[in-house]
Design a protein around this motif. Structure first.
Motif, PDB file in Angstrom:
ATOM      1  N   GLY A 199       0.540  -1.346   0.400  1.00 50.97           N
ATOM      2  CA  GLY A 199       0.002  -0.356   0.261  1.00 50.97           C
ATOM      3  C   GLY A 199       1.095   1.397  -0.209  1.00 50.97           C
ATOM      4  O   GLY A 199      -0.040   2.590   0.072  1.00 50.97           O
ATOM      5  N   ASN A 200       1.882   1.142   0.360  1.00 51.66           N
ATOM      6  CA  ASN A 200       2.747   3.003   0.152  1.00 51.66           C
ATOM      7  C   ASN A 200       3.452   2.978  -0.763  1.00 51.66           C
ATOM      8  O   ASN A 200       4.636   3.345  -0.897  1.00 51.66           O
ATOM      9  CB  ASN A 200       3.797   3.141   1.565  1.00 51.66           C
ATOM     10  N   ALA A 201       4.238   1.417  -1.852  1.00 46.31           N
ATOM     11  CA  ALA A 201       4.542   1.206  -2.555  1.00 46.31           C
ATOM     12  C   ALA A 201       4.529   2.157  -4.562  1.00 46.31           C
ATOM     13  O   ALA A 201       3.638   1.931  -4.336  1.00 46.31           O
ATOM     14  CB  ALA A 201       5.801   0.537  -2.901  1.00 46.31           C
ATOM     15  N   TRP A 202       4.954   2.326  -5.496  1.00 43.78           N
ATOM     16  CA  TRP A 202       4.340   2.952  -5.918  1.00 43.78           C
ATOM     17  C   TRP A 202       5.597   2.898  -7.562  1.00 43.78           C
ATOM     18  O   TRP A 202       6.889   2.738  -7.050  1.00 43.78           O
ATOM     19  CB  TRP A 202       4.606   4.769  -6.204  1.00 43.78           C
ATOM     20  N   ILE A 203       5.466   3.158  -8.797  1.00 49.31           N
ATOM     21  CA  ILE A 203       6.351   2.319  -9.611  1.00 49.31           C
ATOM     22  C   ILE A 203       6.111   3.484 -10.927  1.00 49.31           C
ATOM     23  O   ILE A 203       5.343   4.031 -10.966  1.00 49.31           O
ATOM     24  CB  ILE A 203       6.199   0.848 -10.454  1.00 49.31           C
ATOM     25  N   LYS A 204       7.641   3.752 -11.046  1.00 48.81           N
ATOM     26  CA  LYS A 204       7.874   4.941 -11.822  1.00 48.81           C
ATOM     27  C   LYS A 204       7.960   4.205 -13.250  1.00 48.81           C
ATOM     28  O   LYS A 204       9.541   3.522 -13.262  1.00 48.81           O
ATOM     29  CB  LYS A 204       9.077   5.574 -11.751  1.00 48.81           C
ATOM     30  N   LEU A 229       3.873  -4.444 -14.574  1.00 45.50           N
ATOM     31  CA  LEU A 229       3.716  -3.838 -13.294  1.00 45.50           C
ATOM     32  C   LEU A 229       2.553  -2.519 -12.918  1.00 45.50           C
ATOM     33  O   LEU A 229       1.343  -2.110 -12.211  1.00 45.50           O
ATOM     34  CB  LEU A 229       4.776  -2.438 -12.703  1.00 45.50           C
ATOM     35  N   ILE A 230       1.899  -1.859 -14.371  1.00 45.25           N
ATOM     36  CA  ILE A 230       0.636  -1.207 -14.672  1.00 45.25           C
ATOM     37  C   ILE A 230      -0.619  -1.933 -14.008  1.00 45.25           C
ATOM     38  O   ILE A 230      -1.126  -1.347 -13.268  1.00 45.25           O
ATOM     39  CB  ILE A 230       1.047  -0.604 -16.321  1.00 45.25           C
ATOM     40  N   GLN A 231      -0.445  -3.017 -14.453  1.00 43.32           N
ATOM     41  CA  GLN A 231      -1.798  -3.789 -14.326  1.00 43.32           C
ATOM     42  C   GLN A 231      -2.793  -3.737 -13.122  1.00 43.32           C
ATOM     43  O   GLN A 231      -2.962  -4.658 -12.776  1.00 43.32           O
ATOM     44  CB  GLN A 231      -1.931  -4.678 -15.503  1.00 43.32           C
ATOM     45  N   HIS A 232      -0.900  -4.715 -12.375  1.00 40.21           N
ATOM     46  CA  HIS A 232      -1.662  -4.542 -11.221  1.00 40.21           C
ATOM     47  C   HIS A 232      -1.690  -3.490 -10.334  1.00 40.21           C
ATOM     48  O   HIS A 232      -3.006  -3.874  -9.448  1.00 40.21           O
ATOM     49  CB  HIS A 232      -0.043  -5.847 -10.357  1.00 40.21           C
ATOM     50  N   ASN A 270      -7.933   5.588 -19.737  1.00 38.89           N
ATOM     51  CA  ASN A 270      -8.408   5.636 -18.359  1.00 38.89           C
ATOM     52  C   ASN A 270      -7.003   5.401 -17.871  1.00 38.89           C
ATOM     53  O   ASN A 270      -6.600   5.932 -16.948  1.00 38.89           O
ATOM     54  CB  ASN A 270      -9.137   4.428 -17.491  1.00 38.89           C
ATOM     55  N   VAL A 271      -6.326   4.888 -17.527  1.00 35.86           N
ATOM     56  CA  VAL A 271      -4.975   4.496 -16.598  1.00 35.86           C
ATOM     57  C   VAL A 271      -3.908   5.155 -17.492  1.00 35.86           C
ATOM     58  O   VAL A 271      -3.545   5.880 -16.357  1.00 35.86           O
ATOM     59  CB  VAL A 271      -4.212   2.864 -17.361  1.00 35.86           C
ATOM     60  N   ARG A 272      -3.524   5.949 -17.982  1.00 35.55           N
ATOM     61  CA  ARG A 272      -3.100   6.957 -19.174  1.00 35.55           C
ATOM     62  C   ARG A 272      -3.868   8.114 -17.773  1.00 35.55           C
ATOM     63  O   ARG A 272      -2.451   9.565 -17.281  1.00 35.55           O
ATOM     64  CB  ARG A 272      -3.049   7.061 -19.830  1.00 35.55           C
ATOM     65  N   GLN A 273      -4.833   8.678 -18.200  1.00 36.15           N
ATOM     66  CA  GLN A 273      -5.513   9.587 -17.060  1.00 36.15           C
ATOM     67  C   GLN A 273      -4.582   9.355 -15.173  1.00 36.15           C
ATOM     68  O   GLN A 273      -3.467  10.727 -14.898  1.00 36.15           O
ATOM     69  CB  GLN A 273      -5.934   9.864 -17.067  1.00 36.15           C
ATOM     70  N   LYS A 274      -4.476   8.737 -15.121  1.00 33.02           N
ATOM     71  CA  LYS A 274      -4.236   8.359 -13.660  1.00 33.02           C
ATOM     72  C   LYS A 274      -2.721   8.361 -13.929  1.00 33.02           C
ATOM     73  O   LYS A 274      -1.876   9.146 -13.080  1.00 33.02           O
ATOM     74  CB  LYS A 274      -4.559   6.624 -13.093  1.00 33.02           C
ATOM     75  N   ILE A 275      -1.655   7.739 -14.605  1.00 35.67           N
ATOM     76  CA  ILE A 275      -0.167   7.859 -14.931  1.00 35.67           C
ATOM     77  C   ILE A 275       0.140   9.218 -14.722  1.00 35.67           C
ATOM     78  O   ILE A 275       1.270   9.970 -14.229  1.00 35.67           O
ATOM     79  CB  ILE A 275       0.013   6.909 -15.255  1.00 35.67           C
ATOM     80  N   LEU A 276       0.003  10.202 -15.232  1.00 35.71           N
ATOM     81  CA  LEU A 276       0.157  11.179 -16.050  1.00 35.71           C
ATOM     82  C   LEU A 276      -0.729  12.684 -14.932  1.00 35.71           C
ATOM     83  O   LEU A 276       0.199  13.068 -14.532  1.00 35.71           O
ATOM     84  CB  LEU A 276      -0.112  11.938 -17.023  1.00 35.71           C
ATOM     85  N   VAL A 277      -1.731  12.272 -14.538  1.00 37.14           N
ATOM     86  CA  VAL A 277      -2.355  12.849 -13.805  1.00 37.14           C
ATOM     87  C   VAL A 277      -2.985  13.432 -12.486  1.00 37.14           C
ATOM     88  O   VAL A 277      -1.925  13.531 -11.306  1.00 37.14           O
ATOM     89  CB  VAL A 277      -3.770  13.398 -14.850  1.00 37.14           C
ATOM     90  N   ASP A 278      -3.524  12.365 -12.308  1.00 36.64           N
ATOM     91  CA  ASP A 278      -4.324  11.952 -11.075  1.00 36.64           C
ATOM     92  C   ASP A 278      -3.258  11.387  -9.877  1.00 36.64           C
ATOM     93  O   ASP A 278      -3.029  11.870  -8.740  1.00 36.64           O
ATOM     94  CB  ASP A 278      -5.690  11.186 -11.332  1.00 36.64           C
ATOM     95  N   ASN A 279      -2.475  10.373 -10.397  1.00 35.34           N
ATOM     96  CA  ASN A 279      -1.282   9.934  -9.466  1.00 35.34           C
ATOM     97  C   ASN A 279      -0.300  11.342  -9.273  1.00 35.34           C
ATOM     98  O   ASN A 279       0.102  10.963  -7.752  1.00 35.34           O
ATOM     99  CB  ASN A 279      -0.493   8.341 -10.213  1.00 35.34           C
ATOM    100  N   PRO A 280       0.261  11.566  -9.977  1.00 32.31           N
ATOM    101  CA  PRO A 280       0.976  12.846  -9.313  1.00 32.31           C
ATOM    102  C   PRO A 280       0.404  13.716  -8.906  1.00 32.31           C
ATOM    103  O   PRO A 280       1.446  14.220  -7.289  1.00 32.31           O
ATOM    104  CB  PRO A 280       1.877  13.142 -11.106  1.00 32.31           C
ATOM    105  N   ALA A 281      -0.877  14.067  -8.677  1.00 35.70           N
ATOM    106  CA  ALA A 281      -1.470  15.338  -8.396  1.00 35.70           C
ATOM    107  C   ALA A 281      -1.427  14.430  -6.269  1.00 35.70           C
ATOM    108  O   ALA A 281      -1.177  15.256  -5.719  1.00 35.70           O
ATOM    109  CB  ALA A 281      -2.703  15.554  -8.567  1.00 35.70           C
TER     110      ALA A 281
END
Length: 286
Positions: A199-204, A229-232, A270-281
């Motif tokens: 729950g506290n690890a992220w992947i770049k 990694l992305i799908q998980h 939808n996942v690209r929106q998370k990767i590029l915008v939502d997750n960094p925010a």
């Protein structure tokens, strides 16, 4: 000493991927005039200024950025913070090098200047290695910072105990940086997934060209790892350009548009929106 000005291409064919509003580059470096490399770090071949990077941003239609400490500067974070100041904290954050004995006042000052994470670099030239990770985490945890951790994914067995003990958020850098790449069902990829499950690890998603043996633009040997990694855990994946690509010789520099377009093959819209915008925010407070 005088550092040559930038001679890298700063524009080119536009990416196929149309970056969404708020798209964030979570990993790049600046080399500004007046700041020299420090003992223990590599030399600086040429400058990479805010003005240079802003041309790359325009080329790729990116809006936000995380300026990452360069090994060349070691513990001298002034250039990184100067870059954030020039860009403005409404659109920029910093990842800095933090000494394991840093004081609360020092971290507070870095935080006020836009720093939100500490770099742990378990590869040659790194200022702070995994042996010092726990001490650095203790310094930065009260400020809500995360750690950015880079190591050879093939050696993850050696680091699992330390990684499992991290209480704050942390990023596993460069798609796990398996050197050379392994199969997607390798046990060491399984271990990274187990860290994501805590729950506290992220992947770049960043710098596939540094490890791939098959090469770009599709990075066929890195592709299966990235997809798994992305799908998980798509809610904890971010992306970075790794500009200006100083980790490889000039003749091996990737095309920056290709570095963004790789997401077309690794994630849906939808996942690209998370990767590029939502997750960094979420991670950086944009």
């Amino acid at each position: 000493m005088s550092i040559p000005t930038n001679t890298r291409l700063l524009s080119g064919k536009p990416p196929i991927l149309k970056a969404p509003a708020g798209a964030t580059d979570c990993h790049m470096h600046l080399y500004l005039p007046g700041y020299e490399s420090q003992p223990g770090g590599p030399n600086i071949a040429e400058l990479a200024t805010v003005s240079d990077y802003q041309q790359v941003q325009k080329w790729l239609s990116l809006e936000r950025v995380v300026v990452t400490q360069s090994n060349a500067y070691q513990f001298d974070n002034r250039a990184i913070l100067q870059g954030v100041k020039e860009i403005g904290q409404e659109r920029a954050r910093a990842i800095v090098a933090v000494a394991p004995d840093a004081s609360e006042a020092q971290i507070e000052s870095l935080h006020a200047q836009g720093a939100r994470g500490a770099r742990i670099m378990q590869l040659p030239g790194g200022a702070v290695g995994i042996a010092e990770l726990a001490a650095v985490e203790k310094c930065v945890r009260p400020f809500g910072w995360h750690l950015m951790v880079q190591f050879n994914g093939r050696e993850i067995d050696s680091y699992m105990t330390t990684l499992k003990a991290i209480e704050t958020d942390y990023i596993i850098d460069h798609i796990g940086k398996f050197m050379p790449p392994v199969a997607a069902d390798d046990a060491r990829v399984d271990q990274m997934l187990s860290l994501l499950d805590r729950g506290n690890a992220w992947i770049k998603i960043c710098g596939g060209y540094e490890t791939s043996l098959t090469g770009g633009p599709d990075y066929a040997d890195v592709d299966p790892i990235a997809k798994r990694l992305i799908q998980h855990a798509p809610e904890r994946v971010i992306w970075g350009s790794n500009w200006p690509h100083v980790g490889v010789p000039r003749e091996h520099y990737p095309d920056d548009a290709d570095q963004l377009d790789v997401l077309l093959h690794w994630a849906d819209e939808n996942v690209r929106q998370k990767i590029l915008v939502d997750n960094p925010a979420e991670l950086y407070g944009f």
